[in-house]
Design a protein around this motif. Structure first.
Motif, PDB file in Angstrom:
ATOM      1  N   ARG A  96       0.855  -1.189   0.000  1.00 48.58           N
ATOM      2  CA  ARG A  96       0.000   0.000   0.000  1.00 48.58           C
ATOM      3  C   ARG A  96       0.884   1.230   0.000  1.00 48.58           C
ATOM      4  O   ARG A  96       1.919   1.281   0.672  1.00 48.58           O
ATOM      5  CB  ARG A  96      -0.913   0.012   1.226  1.00 48.58           C
ATOM      6  CG  ARG A  96      -2.075  -0.953   1.126  1.00 48.58           C
ATOM      7  CD  ARG A  96      -2.999  -0.877   2.316  1.00 48.58           C
ATOM      8  NE  ARG A  96      -3.338   0.497   2.698  1.00 48.58           N
ATOM      9  CZ  ARG A  96      -4.363   0.809   3.492  1.00 48.58           C
ATOM     10  NH1 ARG A  96      -5.125  -0.154   3.976  1.00 48.58           N
ATOM     11  NH2 ARG A  96      -4.605   2.064   3.798  1.00 48.58           N
ATOM     12  N   SER A  97       0.478   2.235  -0.739  1.00 47.58           N
ATOM     13  CA  SER A  97       1.298   3.439  -0.897  1.00 47.58           C
ATOM     14  C   SER A  97       1.448   4.230   0.392  1.00 47.58           C
ATOM     15  O   SER A  97       2.370   5.042   0.526  1.00 47.58           O
ATOM     16  CB  SER A  97       0.699   4.343  -1.986  1.00 47.58           C
ATOM     17  OG  SER A  97      -0.637   4.710  -1.638  1.00 47.58           O
ATOM     18  N   ASP A  98       0.565   4.001   1.349  1.00 52.75           N
ATOM     19  CA  ASP A  98       0.638   4.756   2.601  1.00 52.75           C
ATOM     20  C   ASP A  98       1.405   4.024   3.697  1.00 52.75           C
ATOM     21  O   ASP A  98       1.365   4.422   4.864  1.00 52.75           O
ATOM     22  CB  ASP A  98      -0.762   5.112   3.093  1.00 52.75           C
ATOM     23  CG  ASP A  98      -1.669   3.890   3.240  1.00 52.75           C
ATOM     24  OD1 ASP A  98      -1.286   2.811   2.739  1.00 52.75           O
ATOM     25  OD2 ASP A  98      -2.758   4.029   3.821  1.00 52.75           O
ATOM     26  N   ILE A  99       2.129   2.965   3.358  1.00 50.46           N
ATOM     27  CA  ILE A  99       2.827   2.184   4.370  1.00 50.46           C
ATOM     28  C   ILE A  99       3.947   2.988   5.039  1.00 50.46           C
ATOM     29  O   ILE A  99       4.141   2.901   6.252  1.00 50.46           O
ATOM     30  CB  ILE A  99       3.377   0.867   3.769  1.00 50.46           C
ATOM     31  CG1 ILE A  99       3.964  -0.021   4.870  1.00 50.46           C
ATOM     32  CG2 ILE A  99       4.407   1.139   2.687  1.00 50.46           C
ATOM     33  CD1 ILE A  99       4.365  -1.404   4.380  1.00 50.46           C
ATOM     34  N   VAL A 100       4.671   3.800   4.260  1.00 51.87           N
ATOM     35  CA  VAL A 100       5.754   4.602   4.840  1.00 51.87           C
ATOM     36  C   VAL A 100       5.187   5.628   5.810  1.00 51.87           C
ATOM     37  O   VAL A 100       5.699   5.810   6.925  1.00 51.87           O
ATOM     38  CB  VAL A 100       6.574   5.286   3.736  1.00 51.87           C
ATOM     39  CG1 VAL A 100       7.583   6.260   4.353  1.00 51.87           C
ATOM     40  CG2 VAL A 100       7.304   4.259   2.882  1.00 51.87           C
TER      41      VAL A 100
END
Length: 343
Positions: free
Chosen positions: A211-215
């Motif tokens: 998922r792109s929001d993991i960071v």
């Protein structure tokens, strides 16, 4: 001739019956404060107690008499040795079954072990008595792979536990499944613990679950991004830092009958891939946390560490040491700014 240190036996062990929520590290700290850290040989959680092996038998008596204090609560310390008698029956006619013998023995005493055949009856007396019999194979596990009980190692395990629990909560919130990988998986499988000299935590995630929001989620949880290598389409790898302990997140790609994760050398742009046989995921426990591991754990570990996976190795080069590492080209220089990010 140099004198040899006597081996640790069951008589060197104590059992600390702790309350729920007390971990091995807290017990080790309390034991060390009572008798000195240098006198601790190893420790492990067994059932609902913490078992500690000491270097000298006299320390066992000391702890039994004094007890220990963990987080303000008194903890009773018991010896591992319990007077037992092992009875070996030989010259039994083959038509008498083992369960029949066991049934008769149970009329007189509680049997600790099921009755089984004698492997070498010629060297066994009709009845032999042995006191202080070790209880099962758990002692062998502790002796083969003793936990480092130094204050530094105890503190490292505490940090790893905190980091692993934090990572699990963060990924659960994102609905991203993960599993123990690399050295963390090896430590769980080989010695039911963390490898204290590994200095990091390794987890795996299938790229389809990215998922792109993991960071952002890990940053919100208090972790800092240490590096980001690769891209979603190829060899993505993230590394975070918390309290001086690194969390490496390896993303796995499916490719026919194998899966692989990538690695990148920042200074040269060289790419590597680590190939594993396909695997499914099962639940396990590490550091009082429910975690996933490859169900085919032995195949997974042997792929990464080879046939000698059971032998601890302190010197490890991630580019050459793994059995499954392969060269995978070089990132184009023009893409380094995007694909090789070090913070």
């Amino acid at each position: 001739m140099a004198s040899l240190t006597p081996p640790v036996s069951i008589r060197h062990g104590v059992r600390c019956v702790t309350a729920n929520g007390v971990n091995v590290e807290e017990v080790l700290l309390a034991v060390g404060q009572e008798i000195g850290y240098e006198n601790i040989s190893s420790a492990s959680r067994m059932n609902k107690a913490v078992v500690v092996f000491l270097k000298e038998e006299n320390h066992v008596n000391h702890l039994i008499s004094s007890g220990i204090v963990v987080s303000g609560d008194f903890v009773t310390v018991l010896p591992l040795v319990a007077p037992t008698i092992k009875v070996t029956v030989s010259n039994v006619p083959p038509f008498i079954q083992s369960n029949e013998i066991e049934r008769e023995l149970l009329r007189y005493a509680q049997a600790d072990e099921a009755v089984g055949p004698v492997k070498d009856p010629e060297n066994v007396q009709s009845v032999e008595e042995e006191e202080d019999e070790p209880q099962g194979a758990e002692e062998a596990i502790v002796v083969l792979y003793p936990d480092d009980s130094s204050p530094e190692a105890v503190e490292f395990r505490r940090k790893v536990k905190s980091l692993l629990h934090l990572a699990a909560r963060t990924l659960a919130h994102l609905d991203i499944p993960f599993w123990l990988s690399s050295g963390t998986c090896l430590g769980w499988f080989r010695q039911c613990s963390i490898i204290s000299y590994s200095r990091d935590v390794d987890i795996g995630i299938f790229i389809v679950d990215f998922r792109s929001d993991i960071v952002a989620a890990f940053r919100d949880a208090g972790l800092s991004l240490k590096h980001k290598f690769g891209k979603v389409e190829d060899s993505l790898e993230l590394s975070f830092l918390s309290d001086d302990v690194k969390l490496d997140v390896f993303f796995f790609y499916e490719d026919g009958d194998v899966v692989w994760n990538g690695g990148t050398q920042a200074k040269s742009g060289r790419k590597f891939k680590y190939v594993f046989p396909r695997f499914s995921l099962c639940w396990a426990e590490l550091l009082e946390l429910k975690v996933r591991v490859p169900c085919e754990t032995l195949d997974y570990v042997k792929a990464n560490y080879g046939a000698s996976w059971s032998v601890p190795v302190r010197s490890w080069d991630w580019k050459t040491s793994p059995s499954n590492v392969q060269e995978n080209g070089v990132w184009p220089l023009a893409e380094w700014v995007e694909l090789i990010q070090v913070y």
